[in-house]
Enzyme design. Sequence first.
Site, PDB file in Angstrom:
ATOM      1  N   ASP A  28      -6.313   3.067   6.985  1.00  0.00           N
ATOM      2  CA  ASP A  28      -5.208   3.714   6.279  1.00  0.00           C
ATOM      3  C   ASP A  28      -4.377   4.446   7.349  1.00  0.00           C
ATOM      4  O   ASP A  28      -4.840   4.636   8.479  1.00  0.00           O
ATOM      5  CB  ASP A  28      -5.804   4.709   5.261  1.00  0.00           C
ATOM      6  N   ASP A  30      -1.490   7.414   6.702  1.00  0.00           N
ATOM      7  CA  ASP A  30      -1.210   8.847   6.471  1.00  0.00           C
ATOM      8  C   ASP A  30      -2.479   9.608   6.112  1.00  0.00           C
ATOM      9  O   ASP A  30      -3.139   9.288   5.141  1.00  0.00           O
ATOM     10  CB  ASP A  30      -0.171   8.999   5.349  1.00  0.00           C
TER      11      ASP A  30
HETATM   12  C1  XBP Z   1       0.280   8.000   1.928  1.00  0.00           C
HETATM   13  C2  XBP Z   1       1.282   7.957   0.848  1.00  0.00           C
HETATM   14  C3  XBP Z   1       2.730   7.773   1.198  1.00  0.00           C
HETATM   15  C4  XBP Z   1       3.250   8.992   1.960  1.00  0.00           C
HETATM   16  C5  XBP Z   1       4.759   9.068   1.904  1.00  0.00           C
HETATM   17  O1  XBP Z   1       0.126   6.678   2.386  1.00  0.00           O
HETATM   18  O2  XBP Z   1       0.918   8.042  -0.317  1.00  0.00           O
HETATM   19  O3  XBP Z   1       3.441   7.649  -0.018  1.00  0.00           O
HETATM   20  O4  XBP Z   1       2.764  10.170   1.319  1.00  0.00           O
HETATM   21  O5  XBP Z   1       5.307   7.877   2.444  1.00  0.00           O
HETATM   22  P1  XBP Z   1      -1.323   6.159   2.993  1.00  0.00           P
HETATM   23  P2  XBP Z   1       6.457   7.088   1.618  1.00  0.00           P
HETATM   24  O6  XBP Z   1      -1.749   5.021   2.089  1.00  0.00           O
HETATM   25  O7  XBP Z   1      -1.031   5.729   4.410  1.00  0.00           O
HETATM   26  O8  XBP Z   1      -2.298   7.330   2.952  1.00  0.00           O
HETATM   27  O9  XBP Z   1       7.478   8.118   1.184  1.00  0.00           O
HETATM   28  O10 XBP Z   1       6.996   6.087   2.597  1.00  0.00           O
HETATM   29  O11 XBP Z   1       5.733   6.477   0.447  1.00  0.00           O
HETATM   30 MG    MG Z   2      -3.963   8.263   3.460  1.00  0.00          MG
END
Ligand code: XBP
Ligand code: MG
Length: 240
Positions: A28, A30
């Site tokens: 993953d 973020d």
């Molecule tokens: C985390 C998310 C993303 C980010 C914001 O992604 O839920 O929506 O918070 O990015 P991950 P966007 O699966 O990597 O943990 O505004 O581009 O959605």
């Molecule tokens: Mg994440």
Amino acid sequence: MNIPLSYSAFQPGSLKDCIAEARTLIFDVDGTLAETEAIHRRAFNAAFLEHGVEWYWDRCTYKKLLRVAGGKERLRSYAKTQPPSYRYTDRQLVEVHQGKTRHYARLMAQHTCRLRPGVEALIHAAIARGQQLAIATTTTSSNVDDLLSRAIGTHWRSLFAAVVAGDEVARKKPAPDVYLEVLARLGQSADGCLAIEDSANGLKAAAAAGIPVLITRSEYFRDDDFSSALAVVDELTEVG
Ligand code: XBP
Ligand code: MG
């Protein structure tokens, strides 16, 4: 033959073996590769200001809103909670999200967002062992490049056999779409893969694709329910 990774309980040492034996590690982004949500939150608030949207998301509000994966989906979900005078058309919300993505790129250029502890070492150890690496994220492809081109380098994409972002699939986490697309692009089944995630939505998405999950606790999701995870660590330095 790859042994399905199905440890219910294990000793720390065996978790390292479990990681080393996986054919593919699927990361993953973020909260897992890097703590990026603070920058996402600032980007949302900068976009609200730029577009004349009278909203402001403080940390406490944002933590609640992160239950919804996907920035556009998060905006729509929040808009429904606002009084009619503060509601905006979907087109306006899409434009706000496009602005947010521009601000995210600007903030990433101004503030070096480093990989979390242990991530770089695990990536290099996996490559040295001949394991495949992949990415399965909810965020946009451009956000992934903005982060990793600085945190790893402009060559980052060459390290990953497959990179699937939220804007490339129909449904975002907790739906399994990004993980299923990674498996499809690699021509692989779930057994022999290990997902590395930070949130309950990510855990559900990978599990729904049949992939066991190692959780690394992150800033916004540390009190999520990870009872179905293979293992939970605070940092990947614990398994390096
Ligand atoms: C985390 C998310 C993303 C980010 C914001 O992604 O839920 O929506 O918070 O990015 P991950 P966007 O699966 O990597 O943990 O505004 O581009 O959605
Ligand atoms: Mg994440």
